[in-house]
Write a protein that holds these residues in place. Structure first.
Motif, short mmCIF file in Angstrom:
data_model
loop_
_atom_site.label_atom_id
_atom_site.label_comp_id
_atom_site.label_asym_id
_atom_site.label_seq_id
_atom_site.Cartn_x
_atom_site.Cartn_y
_atom_site.Cartn_z
N ILE A 131 7.49 -3.53 -7.23
CA ILE A 131 7.20 -3.97 -5.86
C ILE A 131 8.50 -4.29 -5.12
O ILE A 131 8.68 -3.93 -3.95
N ASP A 132 9.43 -4.93 -5.82
CA ASP A 132 10.73 -5.22 -5.21
C ASP A 132 11.55 -3.95 -5.00
O ASP A 132 12.35 -3.87 -4.07
N VAL A 133 11.34 -2.96 -5.86
CA VAL A 133 12.01 -1.68 -5.66
C VAL A 133 11.55 -1.04 -4.36
O VAL A 133 12.35 -0.50 -3.59
N VAL A 134 10.24 -1.10 -4.09
CA VAL A 134 9.71 -0.56 -2.83
C VAL A 134 10.22 -1.38 -1.65
O VAL A 134 10.62 -0.83 -0.62
N ARG A 135 10.24 -2.70 -1.82
CA ARG A 135 10.63 -3.59 -0.72
C ARG A 135 12.10 -3.41 -0.33
O ARG A 135 12.45 -3.49 0.85
N THR A 294 7.32 5.64 -16.21
CA THR A 294 6.32 6.62 -15.79
C THR A 294 5.13 5.94 -15.13
O THR A 294 4.63 6.41 -14.09
N VAL A 295 4.68 4.85 -15.73
CA VAL A 295 3.55 4.11 -15.16
C VAL A 295 3.88 3.61 -13.76
O VAL A 295 3.04 3.63 -12.85
N ARG A 296 5.12 3.20 -13.54
CA ARG A 296 5.50 2.67 -12.22
C ARG A 296 5.58 3.78 -11.18
O ARG A 296 5.37 3.54 -9.99
N VAL A 297 5.86 4.99 -11.60
CA VAL A 297 5.80 6.13 -10.68
C VAL A 297 4.34 6.42 -10.30
O VAL A 297 4.03 6.66 -9.13
N LEU A 298 3.45 6.36 -11.28
CA LEU A 298 2.02 6.54 -10.98
C LEU A 298 1.52 5.44 -10.05
O LEU A 298 0.73 5.69 -9.14
N ALA A 299 1.98 4.21 -10.29
CA ALA A 299 1.51 3.08 -9.49
C ALA A 299 1.94 3.21 -8.03
O ALA A 299 1.15 2.92 -7.12
N VAL A 300 3.17 3.63 -7.79
CA VAL A 300 3.63 3.75 -6.40
C VAL A 300 2.93 4.92 -5.71
O VAL A 300 2.67 4.89 -4.51
N ASN A 301 2.58 5.96 -6.48
CA ASN A 301 1.79 7.05 -5.92
C ASN A 301 0.40 6.56 -5.53
O ASN A 301 -0.14 6.96 -4.49
N PHE A 302 -0.19 5.71 -6.38
CA PHE A 302 -1.50 5.14 -6.05
C PHE A 302 -1.46 4.44 -4.70
O PHE A 302 -2.35 4.62 -3.86
N ALA A 303 -0.41 3.66 -4.46
CA ALA A 303 -0.30 2.94 -3.19
C ALA A 303 -0.06 3.91 -2.03
O ALA A 303 -0.66 3.76 -0.95
N GLY A 443 -1.26 -7.07 5.44
CA GLY A 443 -1.14 -8.33 4.72
C GLY A 443 -0.42 -9.38 5.55
O GLY A 443 -0.19 -9.22 6.75
N GLN A 444 -0.02 -10.46 4.87
CA GLN A 444 0.60 -11.60 5.54
C GLN A 444 1.72 -12.19 4.70
O GLN A 444 1.69 -12.14 3.47
N GLY A 445 2.70 -12.77 5.41
CA GLY A 445 3.76 -13.52 4.75
C GLY A 445 4.55 -12.68 3.76
O GLY A 445 4.78 -11.49 3.96
N LYS A 446 4.94 -13.31 2.65
CA LYS A 446 5.76 -12.61 1.67
C LYS A 446 4.99 -11.54 0.92
O LYS A 446 5.59 -10.72 0.21
N PRO A 450 5.00 -4.10 1.06
CA PRO A 450 6.43 -3.78 1.01
C PRO A 450 6.74 -2.35 1.45
O PRO A 450 7.87 -2.05 1.82
N GLY A 451 5.73 -1.47 1.42
CA GLY A 451 5.97 -0.07 1.76
C GLY A 451 5.56 0.30 3.17
O GLY A 451 5.49 1.48 3.51
N ARG A 452 5.34 -0.71 4.03
CA ARG A 452 4.81 -0.41 5.37
C ARG A 452 5.82 0.35 6.24
O ARG A 452 5.42 1.17 7.08
#
Length: 461
Positions: A131-135, A294-303, A443-446, A450-452
């Motif tokens: 999530i911080d990588v995306v942010r 690999t799982v984190r690549v799948l997760a960011v694709n999901f988002a 979303g709101q606040g912190k 992160p990918g908006r």
């Protein structure tokens, strides 16, 4: 003669009845904890299921009804997988925004909704550093890598919607899925993998499977979810396919990283590498884990695949409001003459931003949003206390259509936010990517998405 002519069928019936009894018992217990919060619809342990089944097909109607009956207040609704506490209005949204993660947890709520440990990976949420990588690195590199995404968008659209002298019928959602997956993966994994059909299809199916499988798992009592989660998910097969493509890439990069260290001059600049560089934030057991990366690549694709709905609704609204096409084209042409195709240029397309935001306001939100799990008893500013263990959401659909916040809220007005941004001091507040107490899509606040910023640049392109 056998006592049971079909023993297997009898066991299934007994098991089903047992599950129903456990669900009823849990529903009764949860209702007793929330008895001080008014209920929308039937309130009985059995009769509440009438509302729960209505929620499946009429969720937005129920949310609009609750918004009228409890303005600025709080109520609960029964759903198939438990009681949901719903809050209305700016003040309640602000309470959620200001709450600490020790009180209201966005991560725990998401894990419960998506059943992440079963649908994605058992350890993905242990340390969600992706999530911080995306942010941070992903967002910082939008401008640097924008040319690659633009090239992929132009390539894939010319393939999926080729130029023609006549009208061509397309299945919008299916085509948009292909466009979005190709565009975002040019950013995430680069060429040539982003154009590999099996890779693209994997990420589309993975996204659909997570949503569908989590719905199935949530129908069962918690003690059964570990068993059901292993039966009703395609997580392992998805991971196996993903590893086929990512393992050679990651292994080569690990070798190059070990050989050259900080002197690796032509190090790739993509999401895979940003995650590898951020691995110092991961537990020791996960560092340099190919499976974990690999799982984190799948997760960011999901988002990322979820921007499909925004793109599809934008196309539908263009078709329904052809009068906005020429003004949009003129703005795009004017900005491109001055700034060229760039992140800066995308930011300056204010009418396009307004059009996309209005399209999302009208169509792109579900009935509810801002999910939170109550970790400690939490008292809202109106004095209502929600007990620990409860699930909280905001009435997003109704908030985004509130006539007091958005005059003529049920009417599509592509100039709505463009006109607001023209007012002094309002240029930033009404952008698509700026969360406010009235604009809760991201979303709101912190915990704002992160990918908006990436999603906005992608949609505009």
């Amino acid at each position: 003669m056998a006592l049971f002519p079909d023993a297997d069928s009898s066991l299934l019936v007994i098991g089903f009845v047992l599950i129903l009894c456990l669900k009823f018992a849990h529903a009764y217990y949860e209702r007793s904890k929330l008895k001080h919060i008014p209920t929308l619809g039937a309130d009985g342990v059995f009769t509440s299921y009438l509302t729960a089944f209505r929620w499946i097909t009429k969720a937005t109607d129920i949310i609009e009804e609750g918004y009228r009956l409890y303005p600025g207040g709080i109520y609960k609704i029964p759903t198939i997988d438990g009681w949901q506490v719903v809050v209305n209005g700016r003040d309640m949204v602000d309470d959620i925004r200001k709450a600490t993660d020790r009180d209201l947890s966005n991560l725990d709520a998401t894990d419960d909704i998506l059943q992440v440990k079963y649908t994605m990976h058992p350890h993905l949420s242990d340390n969600p550093y992706h999530i911080d990588v995306v942010r941070t690195p992903l967002t910082r590199n939008i401008g640097i890598c924008y040319g690659d995404m633009l090239d992929e968008v132009q390539t894939v659209i010319s393939e999926k919607i080729p130029p023609s002298e006549d009208w061509v019928e397309i299945h919008a959602h299916d085509v948009v899925l292909q466009i979005v997956v190709r565009a975002v993966n040019r950013f995430f994994v680069g060429l040539p993998l982003c154009r590999e059909p099996e890779w693209c299809e994997l990420n589309i199916k993975f996204t659909m499977n997570v949503v569908i499988n989590s719905l199935i798992i949530n129908l069962f009592p918690k003690f059964m979810q570990p068993v059901v989660g292993r039966i009703f998910t395609a997580r392992k097969s998805s991971l196996k396919t993903a590893l086929k493509y990512l393992k050679p890439i990651i292994e080569e990069r690990l070798m190059m990283q070990e050989r050259y260290g900080k002197d690796w001059t032509d190090k790739p600049n993509d999401y895979i590498q940003w995650c590898m560089d951020a691995e110092q934030n991961a537990p020791l057991s996960q560092r340099t884990s190919i499976e974990d990366l690999t799982v984190r690549v799948l997760a960011v694709n999901f988002a990322a695949v979820h921007t499909t709905s925004a793109f599809t609704y934008a196309l539908f609204n263009l078709a329904a409001h052809p009068e906005i096409v020429d003004p949009l084209r003129k703005e795009v042409e004017h900005v491109l003459e001055r700034e060229g195709w760039s992140k800066v240029g995308m930011v300056q397309m204010k009418l396009l931003d307004s059009f996309l935001k209005e399209s999302e306001r009208m169509n792109g939100v579900g009935a509810t949003g801002l999910p939170r799990k109550v970790l400690k008893d939490f008292t809202f500013s109106n004095g209502t206390t929600v007990p620990a263990g409860s699930s909280i959401v905001a009435a997003v659909w109704a908030i985004q259509r509130d006539d007091k916040l958005y005059p003529n809220g049920n009417e599509f007005n592509p100039y709505r936010f463009f006109d607001k941004r023209s007012q002094e001091g309002e240029a930033i507040k009404h952008q698509l990517v700026t969360p406010t107490l009235e604009w809760v899509l991201f979303g709101q606040g912190k915990h704002a998405c992160p990918g908006r910023f990436f999603a906005s640049a992608e949609l505009k392109t």
